[in-house]
Design an enzyme around this catalytic site. Structure first.
Site, mmCIF file in Angstrom:
data_model
loop_
_atom_site.group_PDB
_atom_site.id
_atom_site.type_symbol
_atom_site.label_atom_id
_atom_site.label_comp_id
_atom_site.label_asym_id
_atom_site.label_seq_id
_atom_site.Cartn_x
_atom_site.Cartn_y
_atom_site.Cartn_z
ATOM 1 N N HIS A 121 -43.083 51.887 42.483
ATOM 2 C CA HIS A 121 -43.208 50.464 42.132
ATOM 3 C C HIS A 121 -41.882 49.716 42.171
ATOM 4 O O HIS A 121 -41.767 48.641 41.592
ATOM 5 C CB HIS A 121 -43.876 50.319 40.749
ATOM 6 C CG HIS A 121 -45.305 50.783 40.738
ATOM 7 N ND1 HIS A 121 -45.974 51.126 39.584
ATOM 8 C CD2 HIS A 121 -46.200 50.953 41.742
ATOM 9 C CE1 HIS A 121 -47.213 51.495 39.886
ATOM 10 N NE2 HIS A 121 -47.365 51.407 41.186
ATOM 11 N N CYS A 129 -34.766 39.011 48.547
ATOM 12 C CA CYS A 129 -34.903 37.631 49.015
ATOM 13 C C CYS A 129 -36.354 37.401 49.465
ATOM 14 O O CYS A 129 -36.888 38.197 50.242
ATOM 15 C CB CYS A 129 -33.944 37.411 50.181
ATOM 16 S SG CYS A 129 -34.164 35.833 50.998
HETATM 17 C C1 BJW Z 1 -46.349 58.773 26.271
HETATM 18 C C2 BJW Z 1 -45.419 58.668 25.287
HETATM 19 C C3 BJW Z 1 -44.537 59.730 25.171
HETATM 20 C C4 BJW Z 1 -46.648 56.823 25.180
HETATM 21 N N1 BJW Z 1 -44.662 60.748 25.965
HETATM 22 N N2 BJW Z 1 -46.516 59.759 27.096
HETATM 23 C C5 BJW Z 1 -58.860 50.264 42.915
HETATM 24 C C6 BJW Z 1 -58.196 50.862 43.966
HETATM 25 C C7 BJW Z 1 -56.947 50.364 44.382
HETATM 26 C C8 BJW Z 1 -56.366 49.286 43.754
HETATM 27 C C9 BJW Z 1 -57.036 48.693 42.721
HETATM 28 C C10 BJW Z 1 -58.267 49.173 42.317
HETATM 29 N N3 BJW Z 1 -58.691 48.408 41.313
HETATM 30 C C11 BJW Z 1 -57.762 47.475 41.097
HETATM 31 C C12 BJW Z 1 -56.750 47.619 41.937
HETATM 32 C C13 BJW Z 1 -55.537 46.761 41.982
HETATM 33 C C14 BJW Z 1 -54.406 47.142 41.056
HETATM 34 C C15 BJW Z 1 -54.836 48.070 39.920
HETATM 35 O O1 BJW Z 1 -54.695 49.267 39.988
HETATM 36 N N4 BJW Z 1 -55.309 47.505 38.818
HETATM 37 C C16 BJW Z 1 -55.745 48.292 37.675
HETATM 38 C C17 BJW Z 1 -55.142 47.710 36.412
HETATM 39 C C18 BJW Z 1 -57.243 48.353 37.654
HETATM 40 N N5 BJW Z 1 -53.391 47.767 41.841
HETATM 41 C C19 BJW Z 1 -52.557 47.058 42.568
HETATM 42 O O2 BJW Z 1 -52.617 45.841 42.627
HETATM 43 C C20 BJW Z 1 -51.514 47.827 43.355
HETATM 44 N N6 BJW Z 1 -51.539 47.430 44.707
HETATM 45 C C21 BJW Z 1 -52.549 47.750 45.515
HETATM 46 O O3 BJW Z 1 -53.473 48.439 45.156
HETATM 47 O O4 BJW Z 1 -52.436 47.222 46.798
HETATM 48 C C22 BJW Z 1 -53.591 47.263 47.638
HETATM 49 C C23 BJW Z 1 -54.474 46.136 47.194
HETATM 50 C C24 BJW Z 1 -54.036 44.858 47.337
HETATM 51 C C25 BJW Z 1 -54.869 43.810 46.947
HETATM 52 C C26 BJW Z 1 -56.100 44.071 46.355
HETATM 53 C C27 BJW Z 1 -56.528 45.374 46.178
HETATM 54 C C28 BJW Z 1 -55.697 46.433 46.616
HETATM 55 C C29 BJW Z 1 -50.132 47.507 42.825
HETATM 56 C C30 BJW Z 1 -49.918 47.992 41.451
HETATM 57 C C31 BJW Z 1 -48.534 47.554 40.971
HETATM 58 C C32 BJW Z 1 -48.317 47.902 39.518
HETATM 59 N N7 BJW Z 1 -47.191 47.175 39.052
HETATM 60 C C33 BJW Z 1 -46.751 47.382 37.679
HETATM 61 C C34 BJW Z 1 -45.601 46.408 37.403
HETATM 62 C C35 BJW Z 1 -44.334 46.879 38.102
HETATM 63 C C36 BJW Z 1 -43.208 45.942 37.878
HETATM 64 C C37 BJW Z 1 -42.770 45.826 36.429
HETATM 65 O O5 BJW Z 1 -42.562 46.813 35.729
HETATM 66 O O6 BJW Z 1 -42.611 44.706 36.002
HETATM 67 O O7 BJW Z 1 -46.349 48.739 37.503
HETATM 68 S S1 BJW Z 1 -48.069 47.173 36.485
HETATM 69 C C38 BJW Z 1 -47.511 48.467 35.421
HETATM 70 O O8 BJW Z 1 -48.506 49.525 35.393
HETATM 71 C C39 BJW Z 1 -46.270 49.076 36.096
HETATM 72 C C40 BJW Z 1 -46.491 50.541 35.866
HETATM 73 O O9 BJW Z 1 -45.727 51.305 36.803
HETATM 74 C C41 BJW Z 1 -47.974 50.678 36.034
HETATM 75 C C42 BJW Z 1 -48.534 51.917 35.396
HETATM 76 O O10 BJW Z 1 -48.350 51.918 34.036
HETATM 77 P P1 BJW Z 1 -48.016 53.272 33.270
HETATM 78 O O11 BJW Z 1 -46.714 53.788 33.730
HETATM 79 O O12 BJW Z 1 -49.157 54.184 33.363
HETATM 80 O O13 BJW Z 1 -47.789 52.743 31.796
HETATM 81 P P2 BJW Z 1 -48.876 52.454 30.635
HETATM 82 O O14 BJW Z 1 -48.239 51.592 29.638
HETATM 83 O O15 BJW Z 1 -50.150 51.991 31.205
HETATM 84 O O16 BJW Z 1 -49.151 53.889 30.016
HETATM 85 C C43 BJW Z 1 -48.148 54.577 29.290
HETATM 86 C C44 BJW Z 1 -48.721 55.907 28.880
HETATM 87 O O17 BJW Z 1 -47.694 56.629 28.217
HETATM 88 C C45 BJW Z 1 -49.896 55.800 27.875
HETATM 89 O O18 BJW Z 1 -50.977 56.587 28.349
HETATM 90 C C46 BJW Z 1 -49.326 56.393 26.576
HETATM 91 O O19 BJW Z 1 -50.295 57.114 25.820
HETATM 92 C C47 BJW Z 1 -48.260 57.308 27.097
HETATM 93 N N8 BJW Z 1 -47.149 57.580 26.197
HETATM 94 N N9 BJW Z 1 -45.622 57.448 24.595
HETATM 95 C C48 BJW Z 1 -45.625 60.760 26.923
HETATM 96 N N10 BJW Z 1 -43.600 59.703 24.194
#
Ligand code: BJW
Length: 254
Positions: A121, A129
């Protein structure tokens, strides 16, 4: 899953593995003091994802989006990698074929010493840019100008991260699926496993026959499909696993 009783089987699998692949998420940096996205203390509790993490939101209000990133850069810069990051950095030497794939943009794996990190990501310390796609590394905290502009052409800069609705870099994604579907053991650490396509990596590993190990204090949509799910904090669990692995490796050698 009971940590002590499952540690042995997991060590056996790891010691026999030729290739190990990991997917990390925000949870691995939680013990460093960096907020996760979802959950009680998550960043989306205060800010709606659509308000800040989409290109549309950025074009509507670049100043607001940059203020959010500037705030997060300040938090990240003030924090240190934790014991979980450090174990994974050392594992680069422990396993002959080791791949670390992260969804995180914070750069903490690299700061802990990991040399080969696949960033799905993007990276918060890079700006891009919007007209010419030139990437600039920038470590200013706080930023000198909000929103910042390109030195070369004057266009707006955006954070070099992947927002919702944007495609991930094709070659990075292809490589990640190739590596995860070719490994013997796949870890999913500190991710809620809801954001696609990253969340599919452990599933692709499982489908290809890898053993999948999850480390997370809470269950996720992946939990039912994995071989081992440790309900633990990664900064606490990974050092325990590492110690046991090294003890068994020594025992085996001599
Ligand atoms: C601990 C802990 C400890 C706590 N020890 N653990 C189906 C198929 C494909 C795509 C999609 C789909 N349905 C929807 C989509 C689109 C979308 C998506 O997935 N949405 C879902 C929400 C449903 N995906 C996209 O848009 C992606 N692009 C894409 O698919 O392109 C093709 C496309 C285009 C157009 C339409 C459709 C498809 C892009 C995704 C980009 C994600 N970007 C972000 C922001 C990045 C920039 C920033 O940081 O500002 O990335 S969103 C955010 O979520 C960030 C993270 O990398 C990402 C994942 O989050 P993560 O890391 O899992 O964090 P949390 O907070 O969710 O979880 C933390 C975990 O830690 C928890 O479980 C806790 O329990 C645990 N934890 N303490 C271990 N001590």
């Amino acid at each position: 899953m009971d940590v002590q009783s499952e540690l042995g089987p997991v060590c056996d699998i790891l010691l026999a593995a030729k290739s190990v692949c990991l997917l990390t998420g925000a949870g691995i940096s939680a013990e460093s003091g960096i907020p996760t996205f979802r959950g009680e203390e998550g960043l989306w509790k205060t800010y709606r994802a659509e308000q800040l993490a989409t290109f549309t939101a950025f074009i509507q209000d670049p100043k607001l989006v940059w203020e959010w990133y500037d705030w997060r850069r300040g938090i990240i810069a003030s924090k240190e990698p934790n014991a979980g990051h450090k174990v994974l950095a050392e594992w680069e030497e422990l396993f002959p074929h080791f791949t670390l794939i992260t969804q995180n943009i914070d750069g903490l794996h690299q700061r802990a010493g990991s040399k080969n990190v696949i960033e799905l990501h993007g990276n918060i310390w890079k700006n891009r840019c919007i007209d010419e796609d030139t990437i600039f590394e920038n470590h200013d905290v706080p930023l000198k100008e909000i929103p910042p502009h390109c030195d070369k052409c004057g266009a707006l800069l955006r954070p070099h991260v992947v927002w919702f609705g944007e495609s991930l870099d094709g070659s990075i994604l292809h490589k990640s699926f190739q590596l995860s579907s070719g490994c013997d053991v796949m870890f999913s650490i500190g991710t809620s496993a809801v954001v696609q396509p990253a969340a599919s990596l452990p599933l692709s590993a499982a489908e290809a026959g890898a053993k999948v190990i999850e480390i997370n204090p809470d269950p996720t949509p992946l939990t039912g499909s994995v071989d081992f799910s440790f309900r633990a904090k990664s900064g606490e669990f990974l050092p325990i696993l590492d110690e046991e692995l090294r003890r068994r490796t020594k025992q085996k050698k001599g």
